[in-house]
Scaffold this motif. Structure first.
Motif, PDB file in Angstrom:
ATOM      1  N   ILE A 134       0.843  -1.198   0.000  1.00  0.00           N
ATOM      2  CA  ILE A 134       0.000   0.000   0.000  1.00  0.00           C
ATOM      3  C   ILE A 134       0.882   1.253   0.000  1.00  0.00           C
ATOM      4  O   ILE A 134       0.627   2.222  -0.724  1.00  0.00           O
ATOM      5  N   TYR A 135       1.923   1.216   0.834  1.00  0.00           N
ATOM      6  CA  TYR A 135       2.870   2.338   0.905  1.00  0.00           C
ATOM      7  C   TYR A 135       3.530   2.553  -0.455  1.00  0.00           C
ATOM      8  O   TYR A 135       3.658   3.688  -0.934  1.00  0.00           O
ATOM      9  N   GLU A 136       3.914   1.454  -1.092  1.00  0.00           N
ATOM     10  CA  GLU A 136       4.569   1.531  -2.412  1.00  0.00           C
ATOM     11  C   GLU A 136       3.607   2.088  -3.464  1.00  0.00           C
ATOM     12  O   GLU A 136       3.978   2.950  -4.258  1.00  0.00           O
ATOM     13  N   TYR A 137       2.358   1.583  -3.461  1.00  0.00           N
ATOM     14  CA  TYR A 137       1.373   2.054  -4.439  1.00  0.00           C
ATOM     15  C   TYR A 137       1.099   3.549  -4.260  1.00  0.00           C
ATOM     16  O   TYR A 137       1.012   4.305  -5.232  1.00  0.00           O
ATOM     17  N   ASN A 138       0.966   3.971  -3.014  1.00  0.00           N
ATOM     18  CA  ASN A 138       0.660   5.373  -2.728  1.00  0.00           C
ATOM     19  C   ASN A 138       1.809   6.275  -3.165  1.00  0.00           C
ATOM     20  O   ASN A 138       1.586   7.334  -3.776  1.00  0.00           O
ATOM     21  N   ASN A 139       3.032   5.864  -2.893  1.00  0.00           N
ATOM     22  CA  ASN A 139       4.205   6.674  -3.256  1.00  0.00           C
ATOM     23  C   ASN A 139       4.426   6.732  -4.766  1.00  0.00           C
ATOM     24  O   ASN A 139       5.002   7.698  -5.276  1.00  0.00           O
ATOM     25  N   SER A 140       3.993   5.692  -5.474  1.00  0.00           N
ATOM     26  CA  SER A 140       4.193   5.675  -6.932  1.00  0.00           C
ATOM     27  C   SER A 140       3.032   6.335  -7.681  1.00  0.00           C
ATOM     28  O   SER A 140       2.994   6.324  -8.905  1.00  0.00           O
ATOM     29  N   GLY A 141       2.092   6.903  -6.927  1.00  0.00           N
ATOM     30  CA  GLY A 141       1.003   7.646  -7.558  1.00  0.00           C
ATOM     31  C   GLY A 141      -0.168   6.799  -8.012  1.00  0.00           C
ATOM     32  O   GLY A 141      -1.005   7.262  -8.799  1.00  0.00           O
ATOM     33  N   LYS A 142      -0.232   5.560  -7.536  1.00  0.00           N
ATOM     34  CA  LYS A 142      -1.372   4.711  -7.878  1.00  0.00           C
ATOM     35  C   LYS A 142      -2.643   5.285  -7.249  1.00  0.00           C
ATOM     36  O   LYS A 142      -2.610   5.897  -6.176  1.00  0.00           O
TER      37      LYS A 142
END
Length: 205
Positions: A134-142
């Motif tokens: 979730i952290y990765e998706y949020n940081n990548s602009g998903k």
């Protein structure tokens, strides 16, 4: 603005035909609707959207695989305008060969394989990995709302794989993605309800 239009609609010039288009007919006042002939358009089929996208791609000199165009059509949910817009964005984004991953990167969503990995973590209650993703998706602009909507769709597809695999196949999905699950329908429906509740809370927050 509607009141100004109403006067024109009540006494239209004989040489004029007005064609009004909207995706939100519920927002139009009844005084306007009562003076119009109404035609509700249905969603465009996947095959028709893919055929049109193929025509556009070839006309513009782009060689794009059918798998990519099918994914664009699926994400547009029966809307040709949305699918053409997404195609245009993907062409601008990708340097050379356009892949399904490029489509999801532009759209802010996940591929079916990515959704499978995420849902597997949910089933296994692998919380550390879930929060990390979730952290990765949020940081990548998903788009997190779109991701939750996609998870709901993914679980629905598992249900369809149990009861209507041929229908699922006709929608262009790879059946192999859904074949490894041994989960009761009741549990899957409970998961859908939980994620839908999550969607409501996300939109209100």
């Amino acid at each position: 603005a509607f009141n100004a239009l109403l006067k024109t609609l009540e006494e239209p010039p004989s040489h004029f035909i007005f064609i009004l288009g909207t995706t939100e007919p519920h927002k139009i006042p009844s005084t306007i609707l009562s003076r119009c002939q109404r035609f509700d358009f249905k969603r465009i089929s996947l095959d028709d959207i893919v055929s049109r996208l193929e025509h556009i791609s070839q006309s513009e000199g782009f060689n794009i695989s059918r798998d990519v165009l099918l994914e664009i059509a699926r994400l547009s949910d029966g809307g040709l305008r949305d699918s053409i817009s997404l195609l245009d964005q993907v062409i601008s984004y990708a340097d050379s060969d356009i892949t399904v991953n490029d489509v999801h990167e532009v759209n802010g969503t996940l591929t079916q394989d990515e959704l499978k990995l995420f849902f597997n973590d949910v089933i296994d209650m692998n919380f550390e990995h879930i929060f990390s993703k979730i952290y990765e998706y949020n940081n990548s602009g998903k788009n997190l709302v779109k991701i939750v909507e996609s998870i709901v769709s993914f679980i629905k597809n598992i249900l369809l794989y149990y009861d209507a695999p041929e229908f699922l196949k006709s929608c262009g999905y790879d059946l192999d993605v859904y074949k490894d699950y041994d989960i009761s329908s009741d549990k899957l429906i409970k998961c859908i309800n939980e994620f839908n509740e999550c969607l409501i809370n996300m939109r209100k927050t």
